[in-house]
Design a protein around this motif. Structure first.
Motif, PDB file in Angstrom:
ATOM      1  N   ASP A  24       0.982  -1.167  -0.019  1.00  0.00           N
ATOM      2  CA  ASP A  24       0.062  -0.168  -0.056  1.00  0.00           C
ATOM      3  C   ASP A  24       0.836   1.238   0.015  1.00  0.00           C
ATOM      4  O   ASP A  24       1.522   1.518   1.068  1.00  0.00           O
ATOM      5  N   ASP A  25       0.995   1.824  -1.101  1.00  0.00           N
ATOM      6  CA  ASP A  25       1.896   2.727  -1.437  1.00  0.00           C
ATOM      7  C   ASP A  25       1.420   4.281  -0.535  1.00  0.00           C
ATOM      8  O   ASP A  25       2.272   5.061  -0.112  1.00  0.00           O
ATOM      9  N   ALA A  26       0.187   4.207  -0.245  1.00  0.00           N
ATOM     10  CA  ALA A  26      -0.329   5.371   0.334  1.00  0.00           C
ATOM     11  C   ALA A  26       0.207   5.562   1.807  1.00  0.00           C
ATOM     12  O   ALA A  26       0.298   6.462   2.585  1.00  0.00           O
ATOM     13  N   SER A  27       0.271   4.208   2.552  1.00  0.00           N
ATOM     14  CA  SER A  27       0.580   3.991   3.750  1.00  0.00           C
ATOM     15  C   SER A  27       2.107   3.687   4.163  1.00  0.00           C
ATOM     16  O   SER A  27       2.703   3.206   5.041  1.00  0.00           O
ATOM     17  N   ASN A  28       2.837   3.455   2.843  1.00  0.00           N
ATOM     18  CA  ASN A  28       4.212   3.075   2.979  1.00  0.00           C
ATOM     19  C   ASN A  28       4.487   1.656   3.638  1.00  0.00           C
ATOM     20  O   ASN A  28       5.329   1.565   4.523  1.00  0.00           O
ATOM     21  N   THR A  29       3.526   0.682   3.249  1.00  0.00           N
ATOM     22  CA  THR A  29       3.710  -0.403   4.056  1.00  0.00           C
ATOM     23  C   THR A  29       3.357  -1.479   2.898  1.00  0.00           C
ATOM     24  O   THR A  29       2.929  -1.794   1.775  1.00  0.00           O
ATOM     25  N   ALA A  30       4.570  -2.693   3.374  1.00  0.00           N
ATOM     26  CA  ALA A  30       4.545  -3.805   2.251  1.00  0.00           C
ATOM     27  C   ALA A  30       3.758  -5.202   3.340  1.00  0.00           C
ATOM     28  O   ALA A  30       3.767  -4.843   4.421  1.00  0.00           O
ATOM     29  N   TYR A  31       3.010  -5.928   2.544  1.00  0.00           N
ATOM     30  CA  TYR A  31       2.518  -7.129   3.371  1.00  0.00           C
ATOM     31  C   TYR A  31       2.971  -8.293   2.965  1.00  0.00           C
ATOM     32  O   TYR A  31       3.351  -8.560   1.591  1.00  0.00           O
ATOM     33  N   LEU A  32       2.774  -9.403   3.849  1.00  0.00           N
ATOM     34  CA  LEU A  32       3.294 -10.567   3.364  1.00  0.00           C
ATOM     35  C   LEU A  32       2.161 -11.651   3.895  1.00  0.00           C
ATOM     36  O   LEU A  32       2.154 -11.589   4.974  1.00  0.00           O
ATOM     37  N   GLN A  33       1.050 -12.090   3.154  1.00  0.00           N
ATOM     38  CA  GLN A  33      -0.113 -12.889   3.490  1.00  0.00           C
ATOM     39  C   GLN A  33       0.553 -14.337   3.441  1.00  0.00           C
ATOM     40  O   GLN A  33       1.113 -14.728   2.227  1.00  0.00           O
ATOM     41  N   MET A  34       0.420 -15.123   4.481  1.00  0.00           N
ATOM     42  CA  MET A  34       0.639 -16.684   4.568  1.00  0.00           C
ATOM     43  C   MET A  34      -0.389 -17.268   5.016  1.00  0.00           C
ATOM     44  O   MET A  34      -0.856 -17.139   6.001  1.00  0.00           O
ATOM     45  N   ASN A  35      -0.510 -18.141   4.102  1.00  0.00           N
ATOM     46  CA  ASN A  35      -1.761 -19.235   4.402  1.00  0.00           C
ATOM     47  C   ASN A  35      -1.039 -20.662   4.474  1.00  0.00           C
ATOM     48  O   ASN A  35      -0.186 -20.948   3.811  1.00  0.00           O
ATOM     49  N   ASN A  36      -1.971 -21.667   5.086  1.00  0.00           N
ATOM     50  CA  ASN A  36      -1.527 -22.925   5.041  1.00  0.00           C
ATOM     51  C   ASN A  36      -0.215 -23.265   5.676  1.00  0.00           C
ATOM     52  O   ASN A  36       0.702 -23.899   5.120  1.00  0.00           O
ATOM     53  N   LEU A  37       0.109 -22.536   6.620  1.00  0.00           N
ATOM     54  CA  LEU A  37       1.299 -22.578   7.249  1.00  0.00           C
ATOM     55  C   LEU A  37       1.649 -24.040   7.841  1.00  0.00           C
ATOM     56  O   LEU A  37       0.761 -24.643   8.075  1.00  0.00           O
ATOM     57  N   ILE A  38       3.089 -24.058   7.610  1.00  0.00           N
ATOM     58  CA  ILE A  38       3.500 -25.585   8.046  1.00  0.00           C
ATOM     59  C   ILE A  38       4.782 -25.540   9.059  1.00  0.00           C
ATOM     60  O   ILE A  38       5.132 -24.243   9.069  1.00  0.00           O
ATOM     61  N   PRO A  39       4.986 -26.435   9.854  1.00  0.00           N
ATOM     62  CA  PRO A  39       6.140 -26.071  10.808  1.00  0.00           C
ATOM     63  C   PRO A  39       7.623 -25.733  10.068  1.00  0.00           C
ATOM     64  O   PRO A  39       8.158 -24.777  10.887  1.00  0.00           O
ATOM     65  N   GLU A  40       7.868 -25.879   9.029  1.00  0.00           N
ATOM     66  CA  GLU A  40       8.921 -25.656   8.272  1.00  0.00           C
ATOM     67  C   GLU A  40       8.915 -24.011   7.925  1.00  0.00           C
ATOM     68  O   GLU A  40       9.958 -23.550   7.472  1.00  0.00           O
ATOM     69  N   ASP A  41       7.847 -23.503   8.190  1.00  0.00           N
ATOM     70  CA  ASP A  41       7.780 -21.938   7.972  1.00  0.00           C
ATOM     71  C   ASP A  41       8.277 -21.365   9.122  1.00  0.00           C
ATOM     72  O   ASP A  41       8.191 -19.893   9.232  1.00  0.00           O
ATOM     73  N   THR A  42       8.562 -21.979  10.228  1.00  0.00           N
ATOM     74  CA  THR A  42       8.914 -21.280  11.283  1.00  0.00           C
ATOM     75  C   THR A  42      10.209 -20.687  11.284  1.00  0.00           C
ATOM     76  O   THR A  42      11.332 -21.207  10.662  1.00  0.00           O
ATOM     77  N   ALA A  43      10.304 -19.252  11.614  1.00  0.00           N
ATOM     78  CA  ALA A  43      11.438 -18.482  11.006  1.00  0.00           C
ATOM     79  C   ALA A  43      11.215 -16.971  11.564  1.00  0.00           C
ATOM     80  O   ALA A  43      10.335 -16.600  11.845  1.00  0.00           O
ATOM     81  N   MET A  44      12.207 -16.403  11.644  1.00  0.00           N
ATOM     82  CA  MET A  44      12.376 -14.992  11.500  1.00  0.00           C
ATOM     83  C   MET A  44      11.945 -14.373  10.091  1.00  0.00           C
ATOM     84  O   MET A  44      12.749 -14.713   9.341  1.00  0.00           O
ATOM     85  N   TYR A  45      11.098 -13.394   9.987  1.00  0.00           N
ATOM     86  CA  TYR A  45      10.556 -12.761   8.765  1.00  0.00           C
ATOM     87  C   TYR A  45      11.154 -11.375   8.665  1.00  0.00           C
ATOM     88  O   TYR A  45      10.767 -10.497   9.621  1.00  0.00           O
ATOM     89  N   TYR A  46      11.851 -10.923   7.400  1.00  0.00           N
ATOM     90  CA  TYR A  46      12.467  -9.687   7.477  1.00  0.00           C
ATOM     91  C   TYR A  46      11.783  -9.072   5.928  1.00  0.00           C
ATOM     92  O   TYR A  46      11.690  -9.609   5.100  1.00  0.00           O
ATOM     93  N   CYS A  47      11.542  -7.790   6.120  1.00  0.00           N
ATOM     94  CA  CYS A  47      11.703  -7.265   4.884  1.00  0.00           C
ATOM     95  C   CYS A  47      12.999  -6.324   4.550  1.00  0.00           C
ATOM     96  O   CYS A  47      13.787  -6.014   5.523  1.00  0.00           O
ATOM     97  N   ASN A  48      12.855  -5.969   3.337  1.00  0.00           N
ATOM     98  CA  ASN A  48      14.268  -5.565   2.741  1.00  0.00           C
ATOM     99  C   ASN A  48      14.209  -4.534   1.479  1.00  0.00           C
ATOM    100  O   ASN A  48      13.236  -4.748   0.969  1.00  0.00           O
ATOM    101  N   VAL A  49      14.851  -3.530   1.719  1.00  0.00           N
ATOM    102  CA  VAL A  49      14.905  -2.526   0.503  1.00  0.00           C
ATOM    103  C   VAL A  49      16.176  -2.045  -0.015  1.00  0.00           C
ATOM    104  O   VAL A  49      17.282  -2.165   0.926  1.00  0.00           O
ATOM    105  N   PHE A  50      16.575  -2.104  -1.225  1.00  0.00           N
ATOM    106  CA  PHE A  50      17.856  -1.620  -1.664  1.00  0.00           C
ATOM    107  C   PHE A  50      17.637  -0.006  -2.068  1.00  0.00           C
ATOM    108  O   PHE A  50      16.956   0.175  -2.988  1.00  0.00           O
TER     109      PHE A  50
END
Length: 115
Positions: free
Chosen positions: A72-98
């Motif tokens: 949403d560029d109006a609010s300067n926000t990026a999103y990550l929608q995650m569905n059907n999660l599995i144990p292997e998705d356990t992690a720290m999640y980071y956003c990044n920009v160059f």
């Protein structure tokens, strides 16, 4: 440049979470925003990226339709929608920009998938 992730937490297998990345310090709409994750004992793994300029959103193969990235560029926000999660998705999640010739990272948000 500041990136602040939020939305992580504990979830059971099959559950969903939506992560947010609030950005500041640069013209958000002009830059590709990326999501990564790092599981315990493993290296940082690219999840996907989205660009308003190119109109392209891309994903790593392992996503397999379970995750969706948006922004949403109006609010300067990026999103990550995650569905059907599995144990292997356990992690720290980071956003990044160059931007300004440097990689910038947030501090991450922890996702734990447990049964």
């Amino acid at each position: 440049v500041q990136l602040v992730e939020s939305g992580g937490g504990l979830v059971q297998p099959g559950g969903s979470l939506r992560l947010s990345c609030k950005a500041s310090g640069f013209t958000f709409s002009l830059y590709e925003m990326r999501w990564y994750r790092q599981a315990p004992g493993k290296g940082r793994e690219f999840i996907g990226a989205t660009s308003t300029v190119s109109g392209v959103t891309s994903y790593a193969d392992f996503v397999r339709g379970r995750f969706a990235i948006s922004r949403d560029d109006a609010s300067n926000t990026a999103y990550l929608q995650m569905n059907n999660l599995i144990p292997e998705d356990t992690a720290m999640y980071y956003c990044n920009v160059f931007v300004y010739q440097q990689n910038h990272w947030g501090k991450g948000t922890l996702v734990t998938v447990f049964s």
